[in-house]
Write a protein that holds these residues in place. Structure first.
Motif, PDB file in Angstrom:
ATOM      1  N   UNK A 189       0.827  -1.206   0.000  1.00 55.06           N
ATOM      2  CA  UNK A 189       0.000   0.000   0.000  1.00 55.06           C
ATOM      3  C   UNK A 189       0.862   1.258   0.000  1.00 55.06           C
ATOM      4  N   UNK A 190       1.821   1.332   0.906  1.00 58.76           N
ATOM      5  CA  UNK A 190       2.666   2.525   0.999  1.00 58.76           C
ATOM      6  C   UNK A 190       3.453   2.736  -0.291  1.00 58.76           C
ATOM      7  N   UNK A 191       4.014   1.675  -0.833  1.00 58.29           N
ATOM      8  CA  UNK A 191       4.810   1.825  -2.042  1.00 58.29           C
ATOM      9  C   UNK A 191       3.964   2.223  -3.241  1.00 58.29           C
ATOM     10  N   UNK A 192       2.724   1.766  -3.293  1.00 53.69           N
ATOM     11  CA  UNK A 192       1.826   2.192  -4.365  1.00 53.69           C
ATOM     12  C   UNK A 192       1.516   3.682  -4.252  1.00 53.69           C
ATOM     13  N   UNK A 193       1.300   4.144  -3.033  1.00 54.03           N
ATOM     14  CA  UNK A 193       1.042   5.573  -2.829  1.00 54.03           C
ATOM     15  C   UNK A 193       2.249   6.389  -3.279  1.00 54.03           C
ATOM     16  N   UNK A 194       3.446   5.952  -2.904  1.00 57.05           N
ATOM     17  CA  UNK A 194       4.656   6.650  -3.349  1.00 57.05           C
ATOM     18  C   UNK A 194       4.705   6.748  -4.872  1.00 57.05           C
ATOM     19  N   UNK A 195       4.380   5.635  -5.542  1.00 54.64           N
ATOM     20  CA  UNK A 195       4.483   5.585  -7.000  1.00 54.64           C
ATOM     21  C   UNK A 195       3.531   6.550  -7.692  1.00 54.64           C
TER      22      UNK A 195
END
Length: 342
Positions: free
Chosen positions: A229-235
């Protein structure tokens, strides 16, 4: 009408991303690295004026030298490593006393920058990278892993907001080249791994885990979902902030995808590890006792302990960081603000 506007916005973002996206955070003259984070990066020095407040550590949480020091060795850059073991992004939400990137690390950098002595930070903006790698503790025990929402712990959204707020502060101080290291695949670390992948309950860094859950699969899958979830938001948020809202004019913004790099090490250890015993990505150095006393053996391990990467893994992280800056990165995406490229 609202749907049409959203579609147009997404089209605009896609066009800008294609025009501005590169694979590397290339700097023609990389002379300084300023970095914030937790135990994954801590090198023992937390302030640089009037003189460094400690000596470089020889016993960091990876059992040797952290990846930031290897970048300095490989490139000769000046290193300002403000990372502190146990740190979180915003200490206000921490269930225990911790260093905060917001409360402690960035303010210390600003204090060093403002210092009037010869050791103050006066590096050129176009030669300096400002990097942040934080989140291991923000997603860890007592924070995101908790039984009730009433506990005094930071929700993920507050953690993410904190990241970009610190970039705002750094930008106002003159930073123009940002590198955000995304969240490591913590679900592969023995502390959070599935049982068949070496996962354990009540490890050194979570002694009361059984009070939260004795279900290793539940803990591992929950961490995997948090990380994703966090990495998708970053992307998605990063290109939006720099390309559409132009939050950081005349700057570059890079996501260093350490998640996929470390995942590749886990799946293909023979491509990265070079020790003298069979490669091991599920157990860890501190669990094998005196058999892991030599560096030749340690270099076969991905993990130093149940949570931290080994020194050999840190060398790989440093090498790929340098490749990224040199323009040869394969584990990164860089966006340049429209005002910087015009």
């Amino acid at each position: 009408m609202r749907v049409v506007r959203i579609c147009l916005l997404l089209q605009q973002l896609s066009v800008l991303a294609l025009a501005a996206l590169t694979g590397s955070a290339t700097l023609s003259n990389f002379s300084s690295l300023v970095i914030f984070g937790d135990s994954y990066t801590d090198d023992g020095i937390h302030a640089y004026t009037p003189e460094p407040d400690a000596n470089l550590t020889t016993d960091s949480p990876d059992g040797g030298r952290p990846w930031s020091e290897y970048i300095q060795q490989y490139t000769g850059v000046k290193l300002y490593d403000y990372a502190v073991s146990g740190a979180v992004c915003d200490a206000v939400f921490s269930p225990s006393v911790r260093s905060g990137v917001k409360q402690n690390q960035v303010p210390q950098f600003l204090a060093d920058q403002a210092y009037g002595g010869n050791a103050s930070l006066v590096d050129a903006a176009d030669e300096t990278i400002y990097a942040i790698w934080i989140g291991t503790n923000d997603l860890g025990p007592g924070k995101s892993h908790r039984k009730t929402v009433s506990d005094a712990a930071s929700p993920i959204v507050d953690y993410i907001h904190c990241i970009y707020e610190q970039l705002d502060v750094l930008y106002a101080a003159g930073a123009r080249n940002f590198v955000l290291l995304n969240i490591a695949p913590l679900n592969f670390a023995p502390m959070y791994a599935l049982a068949e992948n070496g996962g354990v309950i009540d490890s050194h860094y979570w002694l009361n885990e059984d009070q939260y859950s004795t279900n290793v699969t539940l803990v591992s899958e929950k961490m995997r979902e948090y990380v994703a979830l966090v990495n998708q938001v970053y992307d998605y948020q990063s290109p939006f902030q720099i390309l559409v809202s132009d939050r950081y004019p005349a700057s570059t913004f890079t996501i260093y995808n350490v998640h996929d790099l470390l995942s590749d090490i886990w799946h293909n250890p023979s491509d990265y590890l070079n020790g003298t015993v069979p490669y091991n990505v599920t157990s860890y150095i501190t669990a094998c006792g005196s058999a892991c006393d030599s560096d030749a053996v340690r270099d076969s391990y991905m993990w130093y302990d149940s949570l931290h990467p080994s020194e050999q893994t840190d060398r790989i992280l440093a090498r790929e960081f340098v490749n990224m800056v040199d323009g040869n990165g394969t584990w990164s995406q860089t966006w340049t603000s429209p005002s910087a490229s015009s």
